[in-house]
Design an enzyme around this catalytic site. Structure first.
Site, PDB file in Angstrom:
ATOM      1  CG  MET A  48       2.317  -2.049 -12.385  1.00  0.00           C
ATOM      2  SD  MET A  48       3.425  -0.658 -12.095  1.00  0.00           S
ATOM      3  CE  MET A  48       2.230   0.682 -11.954  1.00  0.00           C
ATOM      4  CB  SER A  50      -2.106  -8.604  -6.956  1.00  0.00           C
ATOM      5  OG  SER A  50      -1.559  -8.721  -5.658  1.00  0.00           O
ATOM      6  N   GLY A  51      -5.031  -7.724  -6.506  1.00  0.00           N
ATOM      7  CA  GLY A  51      -6.199  -7.722  -5.645  1.00  0.00           C
ATOM      8  C   GLY A  51      -6.604  -9.146  -5.328  1.00  0.00           C
ATOM      9  CB  THR A  62      -9.569 -11.879  -9.195  1.00  0.00           C
ATOM     10  OG1 THR A  62     -10.694 -12.046  -8.324  1.00  0.00           O
ATOM     11  CG2 THR A  62      -9.662 -12.893 -10.327  1.00  0.00           C
ATOM     12  CE  LYS A  63      -8.551  -7.346 -12.619  1.00  0.00           C
ATOM     13  NZ  LYS A  63      -9.702  -7.315 -11.713  1.00  0.00           N
ATOM     14  CG  ASP A  91     -13.768  -3.183  -4.594  1.00  0.00           C
ATOM     15  OD1 ASP A  91     -13.698  -2.243  -3.778  1.00  0.00           O
ATOM     16  OD2 ASP A  91     -12.893  -4.059  -4.681  1.00  0.00           O
TER      17      ASP A  91
END
Length: 493
Positions: A144, A146-147, A149-150, A278
């Site tokens: 889907m 990502s950023g 970190t995740k 954020d």
């Protein structure tokens, strides 16, 4: 990139279907040692890496202590609660202080977080509690996004329900930059995973209809990293602002109302006033039309300390605000005001006024202007949004705005017009003019205001406010039976 994502999703499915451990490319997570197991010594950082292992340990401890702060205040002590045990085991030991082996040292079972607060008024009850067993036969794994970190994946559980899985991204900025600086893969893995653990704690502590539901979690060994963490959450759709601008005003208002309710909850949460550092649309998702915050790893509860108002400057790209410094040495309302101005600049200014009913525009403009100037707090902002909802849902906004029509309309019960559509904006359907109305008088008023309208079809479908959906038509050359609709045609013209 497309090939990489396809390979990732394929491997992700295969690992579950085989009943093996989660593959680190798809469900990476924290790297806490198993209960009773001492942390493995990490290799010394390479030459030139500043701070070395001691600096990395300091950062891990800081994140661990942050998670501890947010996890306190639950209904009971952590003893006997699996997630609390795991969190206790994450505590990095001090230099030269061996950690004793706890009496309950054994592999921990997966399950729900161990510190759920009792749901408050209006809060959703706890969702289904899922663990590793639920992930062994998932299907349809889909990347889907990502950023830093995740990474997030969509999967379908054996029972058919779709959920989202979150895990530390091995290709992410946080893990990559840490490994480049310290050269310690497992330590960096642990550092990044504490952000996921923090988010898991906050999702549970901040339960609310506009906070994404946490369904459970799973710890499994993955490649060379023990106890990787995957969180299982409610699935939402990404917020696409360009698409939202093309939707009906009613749906856009619902998003702003959802956001107002969320900000009110964050300002008065059990943890104190929570700010989202954020605050971009990508930190939110849509679930059945409701806006929900999903990314909480950059949330902060502590207010900003100050010695004077010069320490309380709230900075944004377009302008700054100076807030008062309290006698206790904290910037007054900075968390709340930061959230509110971000709501204005990312959501309210785009979604609230455009194509709104004319009689509601003055009130909507006042909401946009007041939040843009930080003249109101979240309490007043929510009160005004709820007022708009009341006026719209009750039909009071139509007073003195719907003129009586001299045109007569003939009612044809149990019928519809299958064709003769035209487009209007905003519409609930891209190929026709489908709008919501409060009553028949408003439907007539809409048809009279459209030059091409000669008839309309009232359906039995309603919107989230209870308004009926109506198709507006260019004519009625073909009227066919339909027990769920009623057709109205102009008696002349």
């Amino acid at each position: 990139m497309r090939r990489r994502r396809a390979a990732v999703a394929a491997g992700f499915c295969a690992s579950f279907l085989l009943g093996s451990v989660l593959n680190v490319l798809f469900a990476p997570g924290s790297e806490p040692p198993r209960p009773g197991q001492s942390p493995e010594p990490s290799p010394a950082p390479g030459p030139g890496r500043r701070g070395g292992r001691g600096e990395l340990a300091r950062q891990i401890r800081a994140r661990y202590e942050e998670v501890q702060r947010y996890s306190r205040g639950g209904p009971g002590p952590g003893a006997g609660r699996p997630e609390r045990r795991r969190l206790m085991d994450l505590a990095p030991g001090g230099p030269g202080l061996p950690r004793p082996r706890p009496p309950w040292a054994r592999p921990l079972s997966d399950g729900a977080p161990g510190w759920p607060p009792a749901p408050g008024p209006g809060s959703p009850g706890p969702g289904p509690r899922l663990g590793c067993a639920a992930l062994r036969n998932v299907s349809g794994a889909q990347y889907m996004g990502s950023g830093y970190t995740k990474a997030v994946y969509r999967v379908r559980l054996p029972g058919g329900a779709a959920v989202a899985l979150k895990a530390v991204d091995f290709s992410g900025h946080d893990l990559g930059s840490c490994v480049r600086e310290f050269g310690v893969r497992r330590g960096c893995y642990r550092l990044a995973a504490h952000k996921l653990l923090k988010e898991m704690v906050l999702l549970e502590r901040l339960r609310h209809p506009n906070v994404l539901q946490l369904y459970g979690y799973c710890y499994q060994d993955s490649e060379d990293i023990p106890d990787t963490l995957t969180t299982i959450t409610e699935l939402g759709a990404p917020v696409e602002m360009i698409q939202l601008l093309q939707t009906s005003w009613e749906d856009r208002f619902r998003i702003c109302l959802s956001l107002g309710r969320l900000l009110h909850h964050l300002a008065h949460s059990p943890l104190g006033s929570v700010t989202l550092l954020d605050f971009r649309p990508r930190q939110f998702v849509l679930v059945d039309g409701e806006l929900k915050v999903t990314d909480l790893d950059d949330a902060r509860v502590e207010e900003t300390p100050c010695a004077g108002s010069t320490d309380c400057i709230l900075e944004f790209p377009a302008r700054n605000f100076t807030l008062p410094c309290s006698a206790q040495g904290w910037c007054e309302g900075m968390n709340e005001k930061r959230n509110l101005y971000n709501a204005y600049r990312f959501f309210f200014t785009y979604l609230l006024p455009h194509s709104a009913p004319p009689s509601l525009r003055p009130l909507l403009d006042s909401i946009v202007n007041a939040t843009g100037e930080l003249a109101w707090g979240v309490d007043e902002t929510l009160a005004q949004l709820e007022k708009v909802l009341h006026l719209y849902r009750s039909g009071q906004y139509l007073q003195n705005s719907t003129a009586s029509s001299s045109t007569e309309y003939q009612c044809i019960p149990d019928s519809t017009i299958p064709q003769e559509d035209y487009r209007c904006w905003p519409s609930y359907h891209h190929g026709s003019c489908l709008l919501s109305v409060f009553n028949l008088a408003e439907a007539v008023d809409v048809c009279e205001s459209h030059a091409q309208c000669r008839a309309f079809v009232v359906t039995n479908q309603t919107t989230w406010t209870g308004r009926q959906l109506v198709f507006f038509k260019t004519g009625w050359s073909q009227v066919v039976p339909d027990p769920n609709k009623t057709t109205y045609v102009k008696a002349s013209g």
